[in-house]
Design a protein around this motif. Sequence first.
Motif, PDB file in Angstrom:
ATOM      1  N   VAL A   1       0.840  -1.207   0.000  1.00 41.26           N
ATOM      2  CA  VAL A   1       0.000   0.000   0.000  1.00 41.26           C
ATOM      3  C   VAL A   1       0.872   1.253   0.000  1.00 41.26           C
ATOM      4  N   VAL A   2       1.905   1.278   0.853  1.00 43.74           N
ATOM      5  CA  VAL A   2       2.800   2.431   0.910  1.00 43.74           C
ATOM      6  C   VAL A   2       3.562   2.571  -0.409  1.00 43.74           C
ATOM      7  N   SER A   3       3.942   1.460  -1.016  1.00 42.88           N
ATOM      8  CA  SER A   3       4.646   1.513  -2.296  1.00 42.88           C
ATOM      9  C   SER A   3       3.762   2.091  -3.396  1.00 42.88           C
ATOM     10  N   ILE A   4       2.503   1.710  -3.405  1.00 37.82           N
ATOM     11  CA  ILE A   4       1.581   2.237  -4.413  1.00 37.82           C
ATOM     12  C   ILE A   4       1.344   3.728  -4.192  1.00 37.82           C
ATOM     13  N   VAL A   5       1.203   4.139  -2.933  1.00 40.15           N
ATOM     14  CA  VAL A   5       1.036   5.574  -2.637  1.00 40.15           C
ATOM     15  C   VAL A   5       2.289   6.343  -3.055  1.00 40.15           C
ATOM     16  N   THR A   6       3.465   5.769  -2.778  1.00 35.29           N
ATOM     17  CA  THR A   6       4.721   6.410  -3.159  1.00 35.29           C
ATOM     18  C   THR A   6       4.856   6.496  -4.674  1.00 35.29           C
ATOM     19  N   LEU A   7       4.473   5.432  -5.363  1.00 40.56           N
ATOM     20  CA  LEU A   7       4.513   5.422  -6.826  1.00 40.56           C
ATOM     21  C   LEU A   7       3.589   6.487  -7.403  1.00 40.56           C
ATOM     22  N   LEU A   8       2.376   6.569  -6.892  1.00 36.97           N
ATOM     23  CA  LEU A   8       1.430   7.571  -7.380  1.00 36.97           C
ATOM     24  C   LEU A   8       1.904   8.987  -7.072  1.00 36.97           C
ATOM     25  N   TYR A   9       2.500   9.188  -5.900  1.00 35.70           N
ATOM     26  CA  TYR A   9       3.026  10.505  -5.553  1.00 35.70           C
ATOM     27  C   TYR A   9       4.176  10.885  -6.483  1.00 35.70           C
ATOM     28  N   GLY A  10       5.066   9.931  -6.757  1.00 38.06           N
ATOM     29  CA  GLY A  10       6.176  10.197  -7.669  1.00 38.06           C
ATOM     30  C   GLY A  10       5.701  10.525  -9.073  1.00 38.06           C
ATOM     31  N   LEU A  11       4.721   9.770  -9.567  1.00 41.74           N
ATOM     32  CA  LEU A  11       4.177  10.049 -10.896  1.00 41.74           C
ATOM     33  C   LEU A  11       3.461  11.398 -10.928  1.00 41.74           C
ATOM     34  N   ASN A  12       2.783  11.745  -9.836  1.00 39.42           N
ATOM     35  CA  ASN A  12       2.136  13.049  -9.754  1.00 39.42           C
ATOM     36  C   ASN A  12       3.160  14.175  -9.805  1.00 39.42           C
ATOM     37  N   VAL A  13       4.267  14.005  -9.115  1.00 33.99           N
ATOM     38  CA  VAL A  13       5.312  15.035  -9.125  1.00 33.99           C
ATOM     39  C   VAL A  13       5.917  15.172 -10.520  1.00 33.99           C
ATOM     40  N   ILE A  14       6.097  14.045 -11.210  1.00 32.13           N
ATOM     41  CA  ILE A  14       6.701  14.076 -12.544  1.00 32.13           C
ATOM     42  C   ILE A  14       5.760  14.727 -13.559  1.00 32.13           C
ATOM     43  N   PHE A  15       4.499  14.314 -13.556  1.00 31.70           N
ATOM     44  CA  PHE A  15       3.600  14.720 -14.634  1.00 31.70           C
ATOM     45  C   PHE A  15       2.835  16.014 -14.386  1.00 31.70           C
ATOM     46  N   SER A  16       2.753  16.475 -13.155  1.00 32.49           N
ATOM     47  CA  SER A  16       2.120  17.786 -12.939  1.00 32.49           C
ATOM     48  C   SER A  16       3.235  18.800 -12.731  1.00 32.49           C
ATOM     49  N   ASN A  17       3.466  19.571 -13.735  1.00 34.26           N
ATOM     50  CA  ASN A  17       4.583  20.520 -13.717  1.00 34.26           C
ATOM     51  C   ASN A  17       4.389  21.558 -12.627  1.00 34.26           C
TER      52      ASN A  17
ATOM     53  N   ALA B   1      11.042  -0.580  -6.995  1.00 39.72           N
ATOM     54  CA  ALA B   1      11.990  -1.543  -6.421  1.00 39.72           C
ATOM     55  C   ALA B   1      11.349  -2.294  -5.263  1.00 39.72           C
ATOM     56  N   ASN B   2      10.613  -1.577  -4.428  1.00 44.17           N
ATOM     57  CA  ASN B   2       9.955  -2.241  -3.300  1.00 44.17           C
ATOM     58  C   ASN B   2       8.856  -3.187  -3.780  1.00 44.17           C
ATOM     59  N   LEU B   3       8.080  -2.767  -4.768  1.00 44.80           N
ATOM     60  CA  LEU B   3       7.023  -3.642  -5.295  1.00 44.80           C
ATOM     61  C   LEU B   3       7.601  -4.889  -5.952  1.00 44.80           C
ATOM     62  N   ILE B   4       8.703  -4.747  -6.675  1.00 41.22           N
ATOM     63  CA  ILE B   4       9.354  -5.906  -7.287  1.00 41.22           C
ATOM     64  C   ILE B   4       9.899  -6.829  -6.204  1.00 41.22           C
ATOM     65  N   GLY B   5      10.497  -6.249  -5.159  1.00 41.04           N
ATOM     66  CA  GLY B   5      10.990  -7.049  -4.044  1.00 41.04           C
ATOM     67  C   GLY B   5       9.881  -7.792  -3.332  1.00 41.04           C
ATOM     68  N   LEU B   6       8.725  -7.147  -3.189  1.00 40.40           N
ATOM     69  CA  LEU B   6       7.584  -7.816  -2.561  1.00 40.40           C
ATOM     70  C   LEU B   6       7.052  -8.945  -3.425  1.00 40.40           C
ATOM     71  N   LYS B   7       6.987  -8.707  -4.722  1.00 42.34           N
ATOM     72  CA  LYS B   7       6.429  -9.713  -5.641  1.00 42.34           C
ATOM     73  C   LYS B   7       7.347 -10.928  -5.770  1.00 42.34           C
ATOM     74  N   THR B   8       8.660 -10.687  -5.835  1.00 49.65           N
ATOM     75  CA  THR B   8       9.597 -11.798  -6.028  1.00 49.65           C
ATOM     76  C   THR B   8      10.116 -12.389  -4.722  1.00 49.65           C
ATOM     77  N   GLY B   9       9.863 -11.709  -3.609  1.00 52.72           N
ATOM     78  CA  GLY B   9      10.367 -12.190  -2.327  1.00 52.72           C
ATOM     79  C   GLY B   9      11.830 -11.853  -2.101  1.00 52.72           C
TER      80      GLY B   9
ATOM     81  N   ILE C   1      12.141  -0.021   1.516  1.00 53.72           N
ATOM     82  CA  ILE C   1      11.536   0.530   2.727  1.00 53.72           C
ATOM     83  C   ILE C   1      12.440   1.570   3.382  1.00 53.72           C
ATOM     84  N   VAL C   2      13.754   1.364   3.328  1.00 52.36           N
ATOM     85  CA  VAL C   2      14.677   2.343   3.912  1.00 52.36           C
ATOM     86  C   VAL C   2      14.636   3.642   3.124  1.00 52.36           C
ATOM     87  N   PHE C   3      14.681   3.543   1.805  1.00 48.08           N
ATOM     88  CA  PHE C   3      14.654   4.757   0.989  1.00 48.08           C
ATOM     89  C   PHE C   3      13.289   5.436   1.017  1.00 48.08           C
ATOM     90  N   MET C   4      12.199   4.663   1.076  1.00 48.67           N
ATOM     91  CA  MET C   4      10.883   5.285   1.181  1.00 48.67           C
ATOM     92  C   MET C   4      10.752   6.027   2.507  1.00 48.67           C
TER      93      MET C   4
END
Length: 124
Positions: free
Chosen positions: A14-30, A60-68, A77-80
């Motif tokens: 959940v935190v990874s998805i929120v972080t991903l959406l926040y990052g995409l929002n920062v990138i695409f809304s000038n 990276a966190n989502l890939i780590g969660l999916k692959t274990g 998690i440290v960087f987030m």
Amino acid sequence: MIDKQKDNDFIASVVSIVTLLYGLNVIFSNGYLIERFSFWMMSSNVENVIGLIFTLVALANLIGLKTGNKRLKRLGIVFMTMLWAAIFSLYVLEAFKLNFLGVIFTFLPLVLCLRIARRGDFVE
């Protein structure tokens, strides 16, 4: 009884998805961060780099969660936690100019990241 690891993985996703959406929002809304923190940021290039870092760490966190992969989960998690702490501190410094909703929005992912880090499985 709820499995501790599954609970941590769910909250981390959940935190990874929120972080991903926040990052995409920062990138695409000038000018999203620049209009809020104009004193701290002078260039839109810095804003795009910050959004890209948020996005890459979340992926990276989502890939780590999916692959274990525990190393990717740890890195994510440290960087987030560091990213949300930095953004939270900026919102606290600018809280009187901005609304307090931003402080709450950045405080919740930070608390969840700290909770995951405290309860996390960091052993190889």
